[in-house]
Write an enzyme that holds these catalytic residues in place. Sequence first.
Site, mmCIF file in Angstrom:
data_model
loop_
_atom_site.group_PDB
_atom_site.id
_atom_site.type_symbol
_atom_site.label_atom_id
_atom_site.label_comp_id
_atom_site.label_asym_id
_atom_site.label_seq_id
_atom_site.Cartn_x
_atom_site.Cartn_y
_atom_site.Cartn_z
ATOM 1 N N ASP A 139 55.133 39.354 45.244
ATOM 2 C CA ASP A 139 53.762 38.982 45.623
ATOM 3 C C ASP A 139 53.795 37.572 46.199
ATOM 4 O O ASP A 139 54.689 36.778 45.889
ATOM 5 C CB ASP A 139 52.822 39.032 44.407
ATOM 6 C CG ASP A 139 51.362 39.196 44.821
ATOM 7 O OD1 ASP A 139 50.815 40.306 44.657
ATOM 8 O OD2 ASP A 139 50.755 38.213 45.314
ATOM 9 N N ASP A 153 42.484 52.782 46.351
ATOM 10 C CA ASP A 153 41.091 53.227 46.188
ATOM 11 C C ASP A 153 40.461 53.437 47.569
ATOM 12 O O ASP A 153 39.298 53.784 47.663
ATOM 13 C CB ASP A 153 40.279 52.149 45.446
ATOM 14 C CG ASP A 153 40.199 50.881 46.281
ATOM 15 O OD1 ASP A 153 41.259 50.376 46.689
ATOM 16 O OD2 ASP A 153 39.082 50.407 46.552
ATOM 17 N N LYS A 199 50.394 44.139 56.002
ATOM 18 C CA LYS A 199 51.309 44.825 56.920
ATOM 19 C C LYS A 199 52.457 45.391 56.096
ATOM 20 O O LYS A 199 53.099 44.669 55.347
ATOM 21 C CB LYS A 199 51.873 43.833 57.937
ATOM 22 C CG LYS A 199 50.844 43.361 58.919
ATOM 23 C CD LYS A 199 51.541 42.541 60.001
ATOM 24 C CE LYS A 199 50.539 41.713 60.736
ATOM 25 N NZ LYS A 199 50.556 40.306 60.388
ATOM 26 N N THR A 217 46.894 49.238 36.768
ATOM 27 C CA THR A 217 46.968 47.830 37.157
ATOM 28 C C THR A 217 45.583 47.189 36.968
ATOM 29 O O THR A 217 44.580 47.867 36.735
ATOM 30 C CB THR A 217 47.398 47.684 38.631
ATOM 31 O OG1 THR A 217 46.324 48.146 39.449
ATOM 32 C CG2 THR A 217 48.659 48.447 38.944
ATOM 33 N N TYR A 218 45.584 45.878 37.129
ATOM 34 C CA TYR A 218 44.340 45.106 37.003
ATOM 35 C C TYR A 218 43.259 45.674 37.941
ATOM 36 O O TYR A 218 42.129 45.951 37.543
ATOM 37 C CB TYR A 218 44.646 43.642 37.341
ATOM 38 C CG TYR A 218 43.438 42.751 37.393
ATOM 39 C CD1 TYR A 218 42.895 42.219 36.223
ATOM 40 C CD2 TYR A 218 42.831 42.450 38.610
ATOM 41 C CE1 TYR A 218 41.781 41.407 36.272
ATOM 42 C CE2 TYR A 218 41.706 41.640 38.662
ATOM 43 C CZ TYR A 218 41.189 41.132 37.496
ATOM 44 O OH TYR A 218 40.077 40.332 37.551
ATOM 45 N N GLU A 234 58.216 46.704 43.352
ATOM 46 C CA GLU A 234 56.755 46.811 43.307
ATOM 47 C C GLU A 234 56.207 45.797 44.313
ATOM 48 O O GLU A 234 56.315 44.583 44.102
ATOM 49 C CB GLU A 234 56.209 46.530 41.897
ATOM 50 C CG GLU A 234 54.703 46.739 41.826
ATOM 51 C CD GLU A 234 54.065 46.331 40.490
ATOM 52 O OE1 GLU A 234 54.761 45.791 39.612
ATOM 53 O OE2 GLU A 234 52.850 46.555 40.354
ATOM 54 N N ASP A 289 46.034 44.964 49.670
ATOM 55 C CA ASP A 289 44.900 44.527 50.492
ATOM 56 C C ASP A 289 44.959 45.342 51.777
ATOM 57 O O ASP A 289 46.050 45.554 52.316
ATOM 58 C CB ASP A 289 45.031 43.031 50.824
ATOM 59 C CG ASP A 289 44.908 42.174 49.563
ATOM 60 O OD1 ASP A 289 44.250 42.631 48.608
ATOM 61 O OD2 ASP A 289 45.467 41.065 49.540
#
Length: 213
Positions: A77, A150, A130, A193-194, A52, A126
């Site tokens: 992350d 989104d 990349k 997800t959040y 993920e 975001d």
Amino acid sequence: MGKNKLKLYSIIKTFPNVLEFPIEKDFLNKCFYLKSKWNKEFFKNENQIILELACGKGEYSIGMGEKYPKKNFIGIDIKGARICKGALISIEKNLKNICFLRTKIERIENVFSKNEIHEIWITFPDPQLKKPKKSKTFLSKNGTINLKTDNKVFYEFTLEMIKINKLNLIYHTENLYNTENLKFLEILKEIQTYYEKKFLKENKNIFYIKFSF
Ligand SMILES: C[S@@+](CC[C@H](N)C(=O)[O-])C[C@H]1O[C@@H](n2cnc3c(N)ncnc32)[C@H](O)[C@@H]1O
């Protein structure tokens, strides 16, 4: 880094399910010690590994890790504080098939070797993120990439790239929550997800693409 984040960061470093590959330039040409050994040395099984990317609090890794105990999940992350939440939940739920790696996605080729990964999930990255250039190398043959976003421009750009590069487009939709109830889409609606919850509250469309190389 603020005091609280520093404290949190020093705590998560002690978690057995949180690993780190440094992002400093000195490590640009170095390999992570688990590269090509994730199954043997970390998970201690031969199960498929699912990644993920930009996992934030790791909702997908946790949700799928619970649903598929015979698969391994790695959430990646750059923000330790976000990973911390997912790592704590995994420990509380005793999920041994999930771990989190703090590093930059750009360093991913230093972390995984050829065919080591079976599937990739990217949820609400975001826009400036990349994508790893050589994901083809560490993704196994027929391995799939799932993208939830989104961002219509990003969705259309990804579709265009799939076309130009003659990749295998498996499924795509401009509005995930207004699609027919196909079995494989269930997990996409079940795990939010959040950021997905936030965007749904704002009445935004959730775009989804599944493809392979
Ligand atoms: C919009 S959030 C989405 C988080 C989560 N996937 C979700 O849907 O709630 C984007 C995430 O990408 C991470 N991120 C941004 N650039 C990154 C990079 N270069 N490498 C790794 N993670 C990155 C951020 O720390 C953040 O958690």
